[in-house]
Design a protein around this motif. Structure first.
Motif, PDB file in Angstrom:
ATOM      1  N   PRO A  23     -10.169   0.444   7.037  1.00  0.00           N
ATOM      2  CA  PRO A  23      -8.419   0.762   7.519  1.00  0.00           C
ATOM      3  C   PRO A  23      -8.000  -0.406   7.835  1.00  0.00           C
ATOM      4  O   PRO A  23      -8.183   0.464   9.384  1.00  0.00           O
ATOM      5  N   ASN A  62       1.180   4.014  -2.976  1.00  0.00           N
ATOM      6  CA  ASN A  62       1.131   5.491  -2.256  1.00  0.00           C
ATOM      7  C   ASN A  62       1.771   6.511  -3.212  1.00  0.00           C
ATOM      8  O   ASN A  62       1.604   7.681  -3.304  1.00  0.00           O
ATOM      9  N   SER A  83      -4.167   3.674  -2.808  1.00  0.00           N
ATOM     10  CA  SER A  83      -4.424   2.456  -2.585  1.00  0.00           C
ATOM     11  C   SER A  83      -4.752   2.860  -0.767  1.00  0.00           C
ATOM     12  O   SER A  83      -4.128   3.405  -0.094  1.00  0.00           O
ATOM     13  N   GLU A  84      -5.518   1.515  -0.299  1.00  0.00           N
ATOM     14  CA  GLU A  84      -5.715   1.316   1.084  1.00  0.00           C
ATOM     15  C   GLU A  84      -5.771   0.188   1.637  1.00  0.00           C
ATOM     16  O   GLU A  84      -5.367  -0.762   0.727  1.00  0.00           O
ATOM     17  N   ALA A 123      -8.262   2.888  -3.142  1.00  0.00           N
ATOM     18  CA  ALA A 123      -8.774   3.846  -2.671  1.00  0.00           C
ATOM     19  C   ALA A 123     -10.441   4.661  -2.803  1.00  0.00           C
ATOM     20  O   ALA A 123     -11.339   4.511  -1.829  1.00  0.00           O
ATOM     21  N   LEU A 163      -4.109   9.745  -1.629  1.00  0.00           N
ATOM     22  CA  LEU A 163      -4.666   8.414  -1.438  1.00  0.00           C
ATOM     23  C   LEU A 163      -4.525   7.845  -2.619  1.00  0.00           C
ATOM     24  O   LEU A 163      -5.298   7.669  -4.101  1.00  0.00           O
ATOM     25  N   ARG A 167      -6.789  10.209  11.438  1.00  0.00           N
ATOM     26  CA  ARG A 167      -7.290   9.362   9.844  1.00  0.00           C
ATOM     27  C   ARG A 167      -8.875  10.036   9.930  1.00  0.00           C
ATOM     28  O   ARG A 167      -9.078   9.901   8.557  1.00  0.00           O
ATOM     29  N   ASP A 174      -9.153  12.426   5.956  1.00  0.00           N
ATOM     30  CA  ASP A 174     -10.534  11.843   5.335  1.00  0.00           C
ATOM     31  C   ASP A 174     -10.908  13.765   5.454  1.00  0.00           C
ATOM     32  O   ASP A 174     -11.544  13.755   4.045  1.00  0.00           O
ATOM     33  N   SER A 228     -11.861   0.810  -2.174  1.00  0.00           N
ATOM     34  CA  SER A 228     -12.175   1.076  -0.525  1.00  0.00           C
ATOM     35  C   SER A 228     -12.679   2.480   0.699  1.00  0.00           C
ATOM     36  O   SER A 228     -13.773   2.280   0.782  1.00  0.00           O
ATOM     37  N   ASN A 229     -13.238   3.482  -0.093  1.00  0.00           N
ATOM     38  CA  ASN A 229     -14.208   4.492   0.051  1.00  0.00           C
ATOM     39  C   ASN A 229     -14.783   4.297  -0.711  1.00  0.00           C
ATOM     40  O   ASN A 229     -16.401   4.412   0.139  1.00  0.00           O
ATOM     41  N   THR A 242       0.946  -1.197   0.338  1.00  0.00           N
ATOM     42  CA  THR A 242       0.311  -0.281  -0.364  1.00  0.00           C
ATOM     43  C   THR A 242       0.699   0.878  -0.020  1.00  0.00           C
ATOM     44  O   THR A 242       0.582   2.075  -1.154  1.00  0.00           O
ATOM     45  N   ILE A 282      -6.487  -3.061   3.814  1.00  0.00           N
ATOM     46  CA  ILE A 282      -8.106  -3.053   4.161  1.00  0.00           C
ATOM     47  C   ILE A 282      -7.771  -4.060   5.468  1.00  0.00           C
ATOM     48  O   ILE A 282      -6.487  -5.377   5.315  1.00  0.00           O
TER      49      ILE A 282
END
Length: 216
Positions: free
Chosen positions: A167, A9, A126-127, A157, A124, A204, A208, A160-161, A5, A129
């Motif tokens: 995360p 990023n 990628s995350e 990302a 972002l 976090r 965000d 994921s979002n 990850t 997860i």
């Protein structure tokens, strides 16, 4: 997955699929020889849907690698001349990954010298997860990184979002399951009650907000 990850990023390369393919190879340098064929596109007999991705391999640890190609005819000729294979893909391999030594050096460089090791190129990409290692039950208190109940995976990302994946760094030993989840399932915010008192949760939330994401 944390390292993949971070690399995603840093470079802008994304996972080809959630969690990566993780192909198995022979151990060590023998396995490295297989990667030029494994990481071809599917239509060419490989496993990838696209190039420009982050990926891991079961077999060549503890080394790290990058598989590359080039449109430059002279470079392609030189790669073959220097016994790197016929192409169109070539794998560069370093047979060690000293993360327990590299991490404190990275911290020291940042704190003492003000030197960064890598910086996300554009927010972002990628995350890392959270995936269930075992069947989890509603009301169960779970653990986080290095524990017995969950482990990390990787997704873009954007995905994921959109799907509300949790995360991995937010999962601590005070996190509690809201509902049953099967082994192998990716955890969403609807599945788990996070510990909102932790510093990482607060950071976090700030992150965000900085990127215009209102997940937490």
């Amino acid at each position: 997955m944390v390292e993949m990850t971070a690399m995603s990023n840093y470079t802008g390369l994304i996972p080809d699929v959630i969690g990566g393919h993780g192909p198995k190879t022979a151990p060590g340098t023998e396995g490295v020889k297989e990667l030029n064929d494994i990481f071809k596109l599917k239509e060419d007999g490989g496993i990838l849907n696209k190039h420009g991705v982050v990926e891991y391999v079961n077999g060549i640890a503890p080394g790290v690698f990058v598989t590359v190609s080039t449109p430059n005819e002279e470079i392609a000729y030189q790669m073959g001349y220097h016994s790197m294979g016929p192409g169109p893909l070539w794998t560069l391999y370093r047979p060690f990954h000293l993360c327990n030594l590299e991490t404190p050096l990275t911290v020291a460089k940042a704190v003492i010298d003000g030197e960064v090791t890598c910086v996300p190129i554009d927010g972002l990409v990628s995350e890392c997860i959270t995936r269930a290692k075992i069947d989890l039950k509603a009301g169960q208190t779970i653990d986080g990184i290095g524990g017995y109940t969950t482990h990390g995976s990787i997704a873009t990302a954007e995905e994921s979002n959109a799907k509300g994946y949790v995360p991995f760094g937010l999962v601590t030993n005070k996190a509690v399951m809201k509902r049953d989840v099967k082994k192998g399932q990716l955890l969403t915010y609807d599945d788990i009650e996070l510990d909102k008192s932790t510093l990482i949760y607060k950071l976090r939330k700030e992150q965000d907000a900085m990127y215009g994401r209102n997940v937490l």
